[in-house]
Design a protein around this motif. Structure first.
Motif, PDB file in Angstrom:
ATOM      1  N   PHE A  31      33.598  44.374  54.255  1.00  0.00           N
ATOM      2  CA  PHE A  31      34.309  44.695  55.505  1.00  0.00           C
ATOM      3  C   PHE A  31      35.114  43.485  55.982  1.00  0.00           C
ATOM      4  O   PHE A  31      35.511  43.414  57.143  1.00  0.00           O
ATOM      5  N   SER A  32      35.370  42.559  55.091  1.00  0.00           N
ATOM      6  CA  SER A  32      35.963  41.272  55.444  1.00  0.00           C
ATOM      7  C   SER A  32      37.363  41.118  54.863  1.00  0.00           C
ATOM      8  O   SER A  32      37.545  41.097  53.644  1.00  0.00           O
ATOM      9  N   ARG A  33      38.341  40.954  55.724  1.00  0.00           N
ATOM     10  CA  ARG A  33      39.703  40.692  55.253  1.00  0.00           C
ATOM     11  C   ARG A  33      39.779  39.315  54.593  1.00  0.00           C
ATOM     12  O   ARG A  33      40.597  39.101  53.696  1.00  0.00           O
ATOM     13  N   PHE A  34      38.915  38.388  55.042  1.00  0.00           N
ATOM     14  CA  PHE A  34      38.899  37.078  54.398  1.00  0.00           C
ATOM     15  C   PHE A  34      38.563  37.240  52.916  1.00  0.00           C
ATOM     16  O   PHE A  34      39.274  36.732  52.047  1.00  0.00           O
ATOM     17  N   TRP A  35      37.484  37.964  52.595  1.00  0.00           N
ATOM     18  CA  TRP A  35      37.067  38.094  51.212  1.00  0.00           C
ATOM     19  C   TRP A  35      37.976  39.015  50.409  1.00  0.00           C
ATOM     20  O   TRP A  35      38.326  38.714  49.264  1.00  0.00           O
ATOM     21  N   LEU A  36      38.362  40.137  50.986  1.00  0.00           N
ATOM     22  CA  LEU A  36      39.120  41.119  50.210  1.00  0.00           C
ATOM     23  C   LEU A  36      40.609  40.811  50.142  1.00  0.00           C
ATOM     24  O   LEU A  36      41.246  41.050  49.111  1.00  0.00           O
ATOM     25  N   HIS A  56      42.293  37.598  51.568  1.00  0.00           N
ATOM     26  CA  HIS A  56      42.621  36.190  51.327  1.00  0.00           C
ATOM     27  C   HIS A  56      42.111  35.717  49.961  1.00  0.00           C
ATOM     28  O   HIS A  56      42.865  35.125  49.175  1.00  0.00           O
ATOM     29  N   VAL A  57      40.833  35.980  49.675  1.00  0.00           N
ATOM     30  CA  VAL A  57      40.262  35.473  48.424  1.00  0.00           C
ATOM     31  C   VAL A  57      40.621  36.378  47.242  1.00  0.00           C
ATOM     32  O   VAL A  57      41.194  35.924  46.250  1.00  0.00           O
ATOM     33  N   LEU A  58      40.297  37.666  47.352  1.00  0.00           N
ATOM     34  CA  LEU A  58      40.430  38.549  46.191  1.00  0.00           C
ATOM     35  C   LEU A  58      41.882  38.881  45.868  1.00  0.00           C
ATOM     36  O   LEU A  58      42.340  38.680  44.736  1.00  0.00           O
ATOM     37  N   ARG A  59      42.624  39.371  46.837  1.00  0.00           N
ATOM     38  CA  ARG A  59      44.014  39.774  46.567  1.00  0.00           C
ATOM     39  C   ARG A  59      44.949  38.580  46.412  1.00  0.00           C
ATOM     40  O   ARG A  59      45.800  38.574  45.513  1.00  0.00           O
ATOM     41  N   GLN A  60      44.801  37.579  47.289  1.00  0.00           N
ATOM     42  CA  GLN A  60      45.763  36.484  47.292  1.00  0.00           C
ATOM     43  C   GLN A  60      45.347  35.340  46.353  1.00  0.00           C
ATOM     44  O   GLN A  60      46.061  35.029  45.394  1.00  0.00           O
ATOM     45  N   ARG A  61      44.198  34.765  46.605  1.00  0.00           N
ATOM     46  CA  ARG A  61      43.826  33.588  45.804  1.00  0.00           C
ATOM     47  C   ARG A  61      43.523  33.953  44.348  1.00  0.00           C
ATOM     48  O   ARG A  61      43.916  33.227  43.430  1.00  0.00           O
ATOM     49  N   LEU A  62      42.830  35.074  44.120  1.00  0.00           N
ATOM     50  CA  LEU A  62      42.491  35.475  42.754  1.00  0.00           C
ATOM     51  C   LEU A  62      43.512  36.442  42.155  1.00  0.00           C
ATOM     52  O   LEU A  62      43.392  36.818  40.989  1.00  0.00           O
ATOM     53  N   ASP A  63      44.500  36.844  42.941  1.00  0.00           N
ATOM     54  CA  ASP A  63      45.600  37.695  42.468  1.00  0.00           C
ATOM     55  C   ASP A  63      45.087  38.988  41.832  1.00  0.00           C
ATOM     56  O   ASP A  63      45.610  39.451  40.816  1.00  0.00           O
ATOM     57  N   ALA A 120      39.847  46.580  55.933  1.00  0.00           N
ATOM     58  CA  ALA A 120      39.656  45.260  55.330  1.00  0.00           C
ATOM     59  C   ALA A 120      40.329  45.159  53.974  1.00  0.00           C
ATOM     60  O   ALA A 120      40.673  44.060  53.530  1.00  0.00           O
ATOM     61  N   GLY A 121      40.510  46.311  53.300  1.00  0.00           N
ATOM     62  CA  GLY A 121      41.186  46.268  52.008  1.00  0.00           C
ATOM     63  C   GLY A 121      40.585  47.123  50.922  1.00  0.00           C
ATOM     64  O   GLY A 121      41.092  47.121  49.791  1.00  0.00           O
TER      65      GLY A 121
END
Length: 348
Positions: A234-239, A241-248, A279-280
């Motif tokens: 339920f976290s936009r940070f994890w889904l 920022h981290v998953l979609r953006q940092r890990l592409d 959240a994503g």
């Protein structure tokens, strides 16, 4: 079909081995996009194939069928199906030799996927990418190893076998459930470890396997308070920022079951579903609670998520060998012979 409905954002379950009238009606709601099968829905390959065909015929549009068929403690389809070992058994069986364990894991991944697809189920929620930290009973031997590099190598091999059989891989439970003792089915686990530990250990399988074509991911109902106050699913940070953006990551994100206690802090079922999607997540699971599933479906009436529908539709890959033909292949017989010596006791 020109009037075919796209894949909706809700995956629900069924009560028995045949489709009930109310379930048949619910499957045609635009918000529905998937069905997950449990042990109660399975008697034999023939019965499962008939149920899946009935489910697909009932839906006027796209639909995904899934099951949890990891092996070991988590194997919903058993009668006539090959008994699969728990993930930790590959390395144990080979005395810690990773190079020797990899071909076993690959062949088991192929076998699992080929047998599941033989009844027209699209995918299993596998492989488990959690790194066993020695504290989580709910993960435990479901993880391939305690060493992150080793777990990554063996998960990659299992995933490669799945791909050979035409099955997409769904890695779980992002960013990692192996570092908490609590079971998210029964409580909301809290993992206090800092970012650098999670990045170097728990996130390593995702960092390595996303570039290698990991198709989908299921986040954990776990809070990592040093980074965000919300459970990962339920976290936009994890889904985001981290998953979609940092890990592409460009694949599908499934929520874990919204009926689990780890999701309860978010609110009622409708709130849980909206929060996960906001959240994503592309699709939310609501299992073992038909009333809640119906409420979630109704609460999402009119919601359109075209990008999610496109990602989800890519997981449907027809063309698998049916069960009777699969059993006649030399590959299937060889895989069964390789896997059977790894089975030890009820825990496999």
């Amino acid at each position: 079909m020109l009037d075919s409905q796209p894949v909706g954002p809700v995956m629900l379950d069924l009560q028995g081995t045949t489709l009930a009238p109310e379930e048949r009606e619910l499957l045609n709601h635009p918000a529905v996009g998937g069905v997950i099968l449990f042990s109660r829905n399975y008697e034999s390959p023939r019965q499962a194939a008939a149920l899946v065909a009935d489910v697909r015929a009932a839906r006027r549009g796209e639909l995904l069928l899934a099951v949890d068929q990891e092996g070991g403690r988590v194997q919903r389809m058993r009668a006539r199906y090959t008994r699969l070992p728990a993930a930790a058994r590959y390395l144990e069986h080979c005395g810690g030799d990773v190079a020797a364990a990899e071909p076993l894991a690959r062949e088991a991944g192929w076998l699992m996927a080929a047998e599941v697809r033989a009844v027209d189920i699209d995918f299993s929620f596998a492989p488990v990418l959690d790194v066993d930290c020695g504290v989580s009973e709910i993960i435990g031997d479901r993880a391939f190893a305690r060493d992150a590099e080793t777990a990554t190598h063996l998960a990659a091999a299992f995933m490669a076998g799945m791909a050979e059989a035409g099955m997409p891989a769904v890695g779980k439970h992002f960013p990692g459930h192996g570092g908490v003792a609590a079971d998210s089915h029964l409580a909301l686990p809290v993992d206090d470890r800092p970012w650098d530990v999670l990045w170097s250990r728990d996130l390593l399988p995702y960092r390595r396997l996303i570039p290698r074509g990991l198709d989908a991911i299921m986040p954990a109902h776990v809070v990592y308070p040093s980074l965000d106050q919300h459970p990962a699913g339920f976290s936009r940070f994890w889904l985001q920022h981290v998953l979609r953006q940092r890990l592409d990551f460009k694949g599908v994100i499934f929520s874990d079951d919204l009926s689990m206690e780890g999701a309860a802090a978010i609110g009622d079922f409708a709130q849980r579903a909206r929060s996960a999607l906001d959240a994503g997540c592309d699709m939310v699971l609501v299992c073992n609670n038909p009333e809640a599933a119906a409420k979630v479906v109704e609460s999402l009436d009119g919601l359109e998520l075209p990008e999610s529908a496109r990602r989800l539709a890519a997981l449907r890959r027809p063309g698998a060998l049916p069960w009777a033909e699969l059993e006649q292949t030399a590959r299937w017989r060889r895989a069964v012979e390789l896997v059977q010596p790894l089975i030890t006791g009820d825990g496999a």
